[in-house]
Scaffold this motif. Structure first.
Motif, PDB file in Angstrom:
ATOM      1  N   PRO A   1       0.844  -1.194   0.000  1.00 29.97           N
ATOM      2  CA  PRO A   1       0.000   0.000   0.000  1.00 29.97           C
ATOM      3  C   PRO A   1       0.879   1.244   0.000  1.00 29.97           C
ATOM      4  O   PRO A   1       2.105   1.148   0.082  1.00 29.97           O
ATOM      5  CB  PRO A   1      -0.797  -0.130   1.308  1.00 29.97           C
ATOM      6  N   ALA A   2       0.258   2.404  -0.093  1.00 33.52           N
ATOM      7  CA  ALA A   2       1.043   3.640  -0.177  1.00 33.52           C
ATOM      8  C   ALA A   2       0.364   4.760   0.586  1.00 33.52           C
ATOM      9  O   ALA A   2      -0.859   4.764   0.766  1.00 33.52           O
ATOM     10  CB  ALA A   2       1.217   4.046  -1.634  1.00 33.52           C
ATOM     11  N   ILE A   3       1.170   5.702   1.038  1.00 29.36           N
ATOM     12  CA  ILE A   3       0.628   6.935   1.593  1.00 29.36           C
ATOM     13  C   ILE A   3       0.394   7.892   0.436  1.00 29.36           C
ATOM     14  O   ILE A   3       1.288   8.125  -0.376  1.00 29.36           O
ATOM     15  CB  ILE A   3       1.589   7.560   2.617  1.00 29.36           C
ATOM     16  N   ILE A   4      -0.826   8.418   0.366  1.00 31.50           N
ATOM     17  CA  ILE A   4      -1.172   9.340  -0.722  1.00 31.50           C
ATOM     18  C   ILE A   4      -1.880  10.561  -0.134  1.00 31.50           C
ATOM     19  O   ILE A   4      -2.322  10.556   1.008  1.00 31.50           O
ATOM     20  CB  ILE A   4      -2.071   8.672  -1.782  1.00 31.50           C
ATOM     21  N   LYS A   5      -1.953  11.591  -0.943  1.00 31.94           N
ATOM     22  CA  LYS A   5      -2.759  12.758  -0.592  1.00 31.94           C
ATOM     23  C   LYS A   5      -3.940  12.811  -1.544  1.00 31.94           C
ATOM     24  O   LYS A   5      -3.788  12.569  -2.752  1.00 31.94           O
ATOM     25  CB  LYS A   5      -1.930  14.036  -0.711  1.00 31.94           C
ATOM     26  N   ALA A   6      -5.111  13.117  -1.013  1.00 26.91           N
ATOM     27  CA  ALA A   6      -6.316  13.205  -1.837  1.00 26.91           C
ATOM     28  C   ALA A   6      -6.719  14.661  -2.025  1.00 26.91           C
ATOM     29  O   ALA A   6      -6.151  15.572  -1.405  1.00 26.91           O
ATOM     30  CB  ALA A   6      -7.457  12.415  -1.195  1.00 26.91           C
ATOM     31  N   ASP A   7      -7.711  14.879  -2.863  1.00 25.49           N
ATOM     32  CA  ASP A   7      -8.124  16.257  -3.161  1.00 25.49           C
ATOM     33  C   ASP A   7      -8.939  16.886  -2.036  1.00 25.49           C
ATOM     34  O   ASP A   7      -9.410  18.023  -2.177  1.00 25.49           O
ATOM     35  CB  ASP A   7      -8.875  16.338  -4.492  1.00 25.49           C
ATOM     36  N   ASP A   8      -9.091  16.171  -0.910  1.00 27.74           N
ATOM     37  CA  ASP A   8      -9.679  16.796   0.275  1.00 27.74           C
ATOM     38  C   ASP A   8      -8.593  17.290   1.232  1.00 27.74           C
ATOM     39  O   ASP A   8      -8.875  17.703   2.363  1.00 27.74           O
ATOM     40  CB  ASP A   8     -10.622  15.830   0.996  1.00 27.74           C
ATOM     41  N   ASP A   9      -7.318  17.185   0.780  1.00 29.58           N
ATOM     42  CA  ASP A   9      -6.139  17.649   1.522  1.00 29.58           C
ATOM     43  C   ASP A   9      -5.755  16.756   2.700  1.00 29.58           C
ATOM     44  O   ASP A   9      -4.905  17.130   3.514  1.00 29.58           O
ATOM     45  CB  ASP A   9      -6.309  19.094   2.022  1.00 29.58           C
ATOM     46  N   PHE A  10      -6.355  15.550   2.807  1.00 32.24           N
ATOM     47  CA  PHE A  10      -5.970  14.612   3.850  1.00 32.24           C
ATOM     48  C   PHE A  10      -5.048  13.534   3.289  1.00 32.24           C
ATOM     49  O   PHE A  10      -5.041  13.266   2.072  1.00 32.24           O
ATOM     50  CB  PHE A  10      -7.203  13.954   4.473  1.00 32.24           C
ATOM     51  N   LEU A  11      -4.279  12.924   4.188  1.00 28.93           N
ATOM     52  CA  LEU A  11      -3.429  11.799   3.815  1.00 28.93           C
ATOM     53  C   LEU A  11      -4.146  10.488   4.115  1.00 28.93           C
ATOM     54  O   LEU A  11      -4.832  10.366   5.129  1.00 28.93           O
ATOM     55  CB  LEU A  11      -2.104  11.842   4.594  1.00 28.93           C
ATOM     56  N   TYR A  12      -3.960   9.510   3.232  1.00 30.50           N
ATOM     57  CA  TYR A  12      -4.579   8.198   3.394  1.00 30.50           C
ATOM     58  C   TYR A  12      -3.561   7.110   3.091  1.00 30.50           C
ATOM     59  O   TYR A  12      -2.596   7.328   2.343  1.00 30.50           O
ATOM     60  CB  TYR A  12      -5.774   8.028   2.440  1.00 30.50           C
ATOM     61  N   VAL A  13      -3.795   5.942   3.674  1.00 35.48           N
ATOM     62  CA  VAL A  13      -3.096   4.738   3.242  1.00 35.48           C
ATOM     63  C   VAL A  13      -3.966   4.106   2.161  1.00 35.48           C
ATOM     64  O   VAL A  13      -5.107   3.711   2.420  1.00 35.48           O
ATOM     65  CB  VAL A  13      -2.876   3.752   4.406  1.00 35.48           C
ATOM     66  N   LEU A  14      -3.445   4.055   0.956  1.00 33.66           N
ATOM     67  CA  LEU A  14      -4.203   3.558  -0.189  1.00 33.66           C
ATOM     68  C   LEU A  14      -3.971   2.066  -0.370  1.00 33.66           C
ATOM     69  O   LEU A  14      -2.828   1.604  -0.455  1.00 33.66           O
ATOM     70  CB  LEU A  14      -3.787   4.314  -1.454  1.00 33.66           C
ATOM     71  N   LYS A  15      -5.063   1.301  -0.403  1.00 31.98           N
ATOM     72  CA  LYS A  15      -5.015  -0.128  -0.702  1.00 31.98           C
ATOM     73  C   LYS A  15      -5.398  -0.293  -2.175  1.00 31.98           C
ATOM     74  O   LYS A  15      -6.468   0.143  -2.600  1.00 31.98           O
ATOM     75  CB  LYS A  15      -5.984  -0.908   0.191  1.00 31.98           C
ATOM     76  N   PHE A  16      -4.518  -0.947  -2.948  1.00 28.03           N
ATOM     77  CA  PHE A  16      -4.654  -0.973  -4.405  1.00 28.03           C
ATOM     78  C   PHE A  16      -5.464  -2.173  -4.900  1.00 28.03           C
ATOM     79  O   PHE A  16      -5.218  -3.319  -4.497  1.00 28.03           O
ATOM     80  CB  PHE A  16      -3.270  -1.033  -5.049  1.00 28.03           C
ATOM     81  N   ARG A  17      -6.335  -1.921  -5.828  1.00 26.23           N
ATOM     82  CA  ARG A  17      -7.101  -2.993  -6.463  1.00 26.23           C
ATOM     83  C   ARG A  17      -6.223  -3.870  -7.344  1.00 26.23           C
ATOM     84  O   ARG A  17      -6.567  -5.008  -7.643  1.00 26.23           O
ATOM     85  CB  ARG A  17      -8.252  -2.408  -7.285  1.00 26.23           C
ATOM     86  N   GLY A  18      -5.069  -3.341  -7.750  1.00 16.81           N
ATOM     87  CA  GLY A  18      -4.168  -4.094  -8.611  1.00 16.81           C
ATOM     88  C   GLY A  18      -3.144  -4.912  -7.861  1.00 16.81           C
ATOM     89  O   GLY A  18      -2.275  -5.537  -8.475  1.00 16.81           O
ATOM     90  N   ALA A  19      -3.225  -4.929  -6.525  1.00 16.54           N
ATOM     91  CA  ALA A  19      -2.284  -5.713  -5.720  1.00 16.54           C
ATOM     92  C   ALA A  19      -2.635  -7.195  -5.786  1.00 16.54           C
ATOM     93  O   ALA A  19      -3.644  -7.586  -6.382  1.00 16.54           O
ATOM     94  CB  ALA A  19      -2.282  -5.216  -4.285  1.00 16.54           C
ATOM     95  N   GLY A  20      -1.811  -8.023  -5.136  1.00 19.66           N
ATOM     96  CA  GLY A  20      -1.900  -9.477  -5.268  1.00 19.66           C
ATOM     97  C   GLY A  20      -3.280 -10.081  -5.105  1.00 19.66           C
ATOM     98  O   GLY A  20      -3.710 -10.893  -5.925  1.00 19.66           O
ATOM     99  N   GLN A  21      -3.995  -9.722  -4.036  1.00 22.92           N
ATOM    100  CA  GLN A  21      -5.319 -10.299  -3.792  1.00 22.92           C
ATOM    101  C   GLN A  21      -6.430  -9.518  -4.475  1.00 22.92           C
ATOM    102  O   GLN A  21      -7.606  -9.868  -4.353  1.00 22.92           O
ATOM    103  CB  GLN A  21      -5.581 -10.381  -2.282  1.00 22.92           C
TER     104      GLN A  21
END
Length: 259
Positions: free
Chosen positions: A25-45
């Motif tokens: 997963p990754a730390i990202i910034k969204a357009d609401d100006d908050f940081l999130y841990v992003l879980k990817f749909r393209g990851a292994g499971q």
């Protein structure tokens, strides 16, 4: 009981990967100006891990556990085009579309069973919830719990509902208990199963279960390789949870015996 409202935002900045996670997963910034841990749909499971994360997280919240806000996050193809790391580039490319994010808890630390303590009711709720959702990944080696502001927070439920990785045999799991609870990191502290059972039964009504399961985006349930339709699979999650709740006493006995 308040209706669940999952917000949707757009990823505007990829900040850094969390390489200690198997699905990266990754730390990202969204357009609401908050940081999130992003879980990817393209990851292994794939999307099934996102479904497990969503259901497990909202079930935990419903029974009064601390869970970071879950949010749907749109990822466009621009990030893959500018990412120099080939592994991350592929992950971003295969994850274009709707993903799942958890609000980033700044300065949170990983729960350490040798240092941190959890009260008996909270520990019992977490253990019993993980029995209900067949979560194989809350052990001393990988607690998937955080300590933040002197409280315990539940994260990373993506390894739950492992029956959904083989829909041909999913019904075989309806009456099974969860022997792997013997490895649960909080099992020794889970000494109030009566209180946990009452909280769970009061919170997880039929209506609440349906509400949580219907949060799953249709896009995540679509799979041309499966015989079951998206709506049939949606109802399978409902039936699974209702079946597990009906055998909650057996799950409690199993956990007590293991402890």
């Amino acid at each position: 009981m308040n209706k669940i409202d999952i917000r949707t935002a757009n990823v505007v900045q990829y900040i850094s990967p969390l390489r200690e996670g198997g699905s990266m997963p990754a730390i990202i910034k969204a357009d609401d100006d908050f940081l999130y841990v992003l879980k990817f749909r393209g990851a292994g499971q794939g999307k099934r891990a996102l479904i497990a994360e969503l259901i497990g997280g909202e079930l935990a919240r419903a029974i009064g556990l601390n869970v970071p806000e879950l949010i749907f996050l749109n990822l466009d193809d621009s990030f893959a085009k500018t990412e120099p790391d080939e592994e991350i580039q592929d992950l971003l490319k295969f994850s274009v579309g709707l993903n799942l994010g958890l609000h980033f808890l700044s300065s949170a630390i990983t729960y350490d069973p040798l240092v941190n303590k959890v009260d008996a009711l909270t520990a019992s709720k977490i253990v019993l919830l993980d029995s209900l959702i067949s979560n194989i990944d809350r052990t001393a080696k990988n607690t998937n719990l955080l300590q933040w502001r002197n409280e315990t927070w539940v994260i990373d439920n993506g390894a739950s509902f492992y029956f959904h990785h083989n829909w041909d045999t999913w019904e075989n799991h309806l009456t099974r208990t969860f022997p792997l609870i013997k490895d649960h990191v909080l099992l020794k502290q889970a000494t109030d199963f009566d209180g946990a059972k009452k909280s769970i039964q009061n919170a997880l009504t039929t209506n609440k279960i349906h509400e949580i399961i219907h949060l799953i985006p249709l896009d995540w349930l679509e799979d041309d390789t499966e015989k079951m339709s998206p709506e049939e699979r949606r109802m399978a999650y409902v039936n699974y949870l209702e079946g597990k709740l009906a055998m909650i006493d057996s799950l409690i006995k199993e956990a007590k015996d293991a402890r």
